[in-house]
Design a protein around this motif. Structure first.
Motif, PDB file in Angstrom:
ATOM      1  N   SER A  92      -1.332  -7.835  -8.786  1.00 55.30           N
ATOM      2  CA  SER A  92      -2.241  -8.227  -7.703  1.00 55.30           C
ATOM      3  C   SER A  92      -3.637  -7.634  -7.858  1.00 55.30           C
ATOM      4  O   SER A  92      -4.604  -8.161  -7.318  1.00 55.30           O
ATOM      5  CB  SER A  92      -1.656  -7.838  -6.351  1.00 55.30           C
TER       6      SER A  92
ATOM      7  N   ASP B 212      -3.490 -11.300  -1.442  1.00 57.98           N
ATOM      8  CA  ASP B 212      -3.542 -10.943  -0.030  1.00 57.98           C
ATOM      9  C   ASP B 212      -3.422  -9.418   0.111  1.00 57.98           C
ATOM     10  O   ASP B 212      -2.451  -8.816  -0.350  1.00 57.98           O
ATOM     11  CB  ASP B 212      -2.411 -11.641   0.723  1.00 57.98           C
TER      12      ASP B 212
ATOM     13  N   ASN C  27      -2.866  -7.577   2.755  1.00 59.76           N
ATOM     14  CA  ASN C  27      -1.755  -7.151   3.617  1.00 59.76           C
ATOM     15  C   ASN C  27      -0.426  -7.171   2.862  1.00 59.76           C
ATOM     16  O   ASN C  27       0.412  -6.294   3.048  1.00 59.76           O
ATOM     17  CB  ASN C  27      -1.675  -8.030   4.858  1.00 59.76           C
ATOM     18  N   THR C  28      -0.243  -8.168   2.017  1.00 62.94           N
ATOM     19  CA  THR C  28       0.983  -8.245   1.227  1.00 62.94           C
ATOM     20  C   THR C  28       1.046  -7.088   0.239  1.00 62.94           C
ATOM     21  O   THR C  28       2.095  -6.459   0.070  1.00 62.94           O
ATOM     22  CB  THR C  28       1.055  -9.583   0.465  1.00 62.94           C
ATOM     23  N   THR C  29      -0.067  -6.803  -0.401  1.00 63.30           N
ATOM     24  CA  THR C  29      -0.111  -5.697  -1.353  1.00 63.30           C
ATOM     25  C   THR C  29       0.156  -4.368  -0.650  1.00 63.30           C
ATOM     26  O   THR C  29       0.892  -3.522  -1.161  1.00 63.30           O
ATOM     27  CB  THR C  29      -1.479  -5.649  -2.056  1.00 63.30           C
TER      28      THR C  29
ATOM     29  N   ARG D   1       3.811  -4.085   0.050  1.00 66.36           N
ATOM     30  CA  ARG D   1       4.556  -3.733  -1.170  1.00 66.36           C
ATOM     31  C   ARG D   1       4.447  -2.242  -1.452  1.00 66.36           C
ATOM     32  O   ARG D   1       5.431  -1.593  -1.813  1.00 66.36           O
ATOM     33  CB  ARG D   1       4.013  -4.519  -2.357  1.00 66.36           C
TER      34      ARG D   1
END
Length: 57
Positions: free
Chosen positions: A15, A22, A24-26, A29
């Motif tokens: 990423s 994104d 927020n997704t990172t 994670r």
């Protein structure tokens, strides 16, 4: 390490090279990885306890 963790680590690493990733997704994670594999991350030190040379070589 199982397949889920391996793919999660790879997606998190990949990423950083994807401009459309994104945030927020990172971040989610990283939260999962910190709880599962805390030895791979530096300790969280509050800003009040950091000295003037924090993060410098």
């Amino acid at each position: 390490m199982n397949k889920f963790l391996a793919s999660l680590i790879f997606q998190t690493w990949a990423s950083q090279f994807d401009p459309a990733a994104d945030h927020n997704t990172t971040k989610a994670r990283h939260t999962i990885l910190i709880s599962v594999m805390p030895h791979n991350y530096p300790p969280a030190v509050p800003a009040a306890l950091r000295g003037p040379k924090w993060g410098k070589k």
